[in-house]
Write a protein that holds these residues in place. Structure first.
Motif, PDB file in Angstrom:
ATOM      1  N   HIS A  44       1.169  -1.256  -0.022  1.00 16.14           N
ATOM      2  CA  HIS A  44       0.143   0.127   0.057  1.00 16.14           C
ATOM      3  C   HIS A  44       0.872   1.139   0.075  1.00 16.14           C
ATOM      4  CE1 HIS A  44      -3.807   1.678   1.817  1.00 16.14           C
ATOM      5  NE2 HIS A  44      -3.259   2.967   0.531  1.00 16.14           N
ATOM      6  N   HIS A  46       1.637   5.387  -2.086  1.00 11.59           N
ATOM      7  CA  HIS A  46       0.771   6.220  -3.544  1.00 11.59           C
ATOM      8  C   HIS A  46       1.966   6.620  -4.240  1.00 11.59           C
ATOM      9  CE1 HIS A  46      -3.496   5.952  -2.497  1.00 11.59           C
ATOM     10  NE2 HIS A  46      -3.284   5.217  -1.336  1.00 11.59           N
ATOM     11  N   HIS A  76      -4.982   5.763  -5.820  1.00  8.94           N
ATOM     12  CA  HIS A  76      -6.624   6.030  -5.435  1.00  8.94           C
ATOM     13  C   HIS A  76      -7.394   5.954  -6.811  1.00  8.94           C
ATOM     14  CE1 HIS A  76      -6.259   6.584  -1.537  1.00  8.94           C
ATOM     15  NE2 HIS A  76      -5.901   8.000  -1.991  1.00  8.94           N
ATOM     16  N   GLU A 113      -6.809   1.361  -5.366  1.00 12.60           N
ATOM     17  CA  GLU A 113      -7.202   1.348  -3.920  1.00 12.60           C
ATOM     18  C   GLU A 113      -8.851   1.646  -4.463  1.00 12.60           C
ATOM     19  OE1 GLU A 113      -5.622   4.055  -0.915  1.00 12.60           O
ATOM     20  OE2 GLU A 113      -6.881   3.491   0.343  1.00 12.60           O
ATOM     21  N   ASP A 211       1.201   2.832   3.507  1.00 14.93           N
ATOM     22  CA  ASP A 211       0.091   3.983   3.099  1.00 14.93           C
ATOM     23  C   ASP A 211       1.132   4.785   3.196  1.00 14.93           C
ATOM     24  OD1 ASP A 211      -1.924   4.589   1.481  1.00 14.93           O
ATOM     25  OD2 ASP A 211      -3.460   4.732   3.881  1.00 14.93           O
ATOM     26  N   HIS A 213       3.121   8.245   1.846  1.00 14.99           N
ATOM     27  CA  HIS A 213       2.085   9.378   0.287  1.00 14.99           C
ATOM     28  C   HIS A 213       3.716  10.473   0.421  1.00 14.99           C
ATOM     29  CE1 HIS A 213      -2.106   8.255   1.488  1.00 14.99           C
ATOM     30  NE2 HIS A 213      -2.772   8.872   0.797  1.00 14.99           N
TER      31      HIS A 213
HETATM   32 ZN   LIG Z   1      -3.877   4.948   0.500  1.00 16.28          ZN
END
Ligand SMILES: [Zn+2]
Ligand SMILES: [Zn+2]
Length: 355
Positions: A44, A46, A76, A113, A211, A213
């Motif tokens: 996970h 981005h 996403h 996602e 996750d 970013h």
């Molecule tokens: Zn995410």
């Protein structure tokens, strides 16, 4: 004449540059167990293709630096805040990162996602063929489109929005129709005890991911300080074996200084990582012996003799009292940072031969 000499020098220089490069990458020390390879994975993360701040190849470089075996960039689908600068193209992060991942021996999984209001919340789909087919009006259609491609689908950061915390009817629907196979017990800096409980009750695969970013800032990797990761116990290092391991639920989560998972995997890691030697000194009823921890995880044990820390990649000298006639002693302990359920450590027995 002068030009000829220069050309000759240039050619000679080119010939002297060897076409060989060597680069070192970090090695995470968590043993292979039960005949499986322990693959260190983050499923996970981005990039600029949704709300992340880095180019896809950067995620590969970070994974190499931190010694990961497999990653999934899961941008996403429905949330594209940078689309004026970077047009929506769900396949591009994977396509851009793939060559570099192959060169670094990192398995790159095509993923996305599914991003909806809570409930249902956010879900990652791994091992996709065509991400565009998940761009649907109805949430359930997106999850079905993923499953139709043989994807592995997991619920991300359950409990992310405290106001809508809980297991809802939509989750039952996904679960009962076999459309959701895993759940994030850990996301970024957060551990979700409820998700841990549901994973155990419903036999969902336990996941722990960053996750991330922002760029992963390179700090020293320690037992406490490292990105959260999913350990997958796989038959080999391949995408196929990874998928099989995830579907079979063979995972554990390394989060800060904690290992979260089913008792059989945690016990196997403990047994493989911790080596207890025979006492090297005995004076009356007092013995001294060494315990080696061959893993990157500081192991915290608690039992009859109090609390002990077996530091990562180190030898600990233990001094204790035993029955002076005994040939063997068994110390019953709990590994407090190996969680087999919320707030429940793994019980272990340490057998020490006194002969
Ligand atoms: Zn995410
Ligand atoms: Zn999310």
């Amino acid at each position: 004449m002068k030009l000829k000499v220069i050309s000759l020098i240039v050619i000679t220089c080119l010939l002297l540059v060897p076409f060989t490069t060597a680069e070192a990458k970090h090695k995470i020390n968590i043993p292979d167990v039960l005949g499986y390879k322990t693959l260190k994975c983050d499923f996970h993360m981005h990039t600029v293709f949704s709300d992340g701040a880095v180019w896809p190849t950067v995620r590969v470089d970070e994974a190499e630096r931190e010694g990961l075996d497999a990653i999934a960039i899961a941008d996403h689908i429905e949330y594209q805040p940078k689309k004026k600068d970077i047009p929506t193209n769900h396949s591009r992060p994977y396509e851009i990162a793939l060559r570099r991942a192959q060169e670094k021996n990192i398995l790159l999984i095509k993923a996305a996602e599914i991003t909806r209001e809570t409930p249902p919340g956010h879900f990652n789909a791994l091992f996709l063929q065509d991400i565009n087919l998940l761009d649907t009006e109805e949430f359930v259609d997106a999850v079905k489109a993923a499953n139709n491609q043989g994807a592995f689908v997991f619920w991300n950061h359950p409990g992310w929005k405290p106001k809508f915390k809980g297991w809802f009817d939509i989750h039952t629907q996904l679960y009962e129709n076999l459309l959701m196979q895993g759940i994030e017990v850990v996301n970024g800096n957060t551990y979700y005890p409820d998700a841990h409980k549901w994973a155990l009750e419903k036999n969902l695969t336990m996941m722990g991911n960053s996750d991330v970013h922002q760029p992963m800032v390179g700090t020293e990797i320690t037992s406490e300080n490292h990105r959260p990761m999913t350990l997958v116990f796989a038959k080999e290092k391949s995408i196929k074996a990874l998928r099989e391991g995830l579907i079979a639920g063979r995972t554990a989560v390394w989060f800060k200084n904690q290992l979260i998972g089913k008792p059989n995997y945690l016990r196997a890691i403990f047994k493989k990582a911790v080596k207890i030697d025979k006492p090297y000194l005995r004076r009356g009823d007092t013995i001294w012996f060494e315990v080696t921890n061959n893993s990157d995880i500081d192991i915290l044990v608690q039992g009859g003799l109090g609390k002990l820390t077996l530091p990562a990649n180190a030898i600990t000298i233990i001094k204790t009292k035993v029955d002076s006639k005994a040939e063997q002693t068994e110390l019953r302990y709990k590994v407090t940072n190996f969680l087999i359920a919320p707030e429940k450590g793994l019980p272990v027995n340490l057998n020490i031969s006194l002969k």
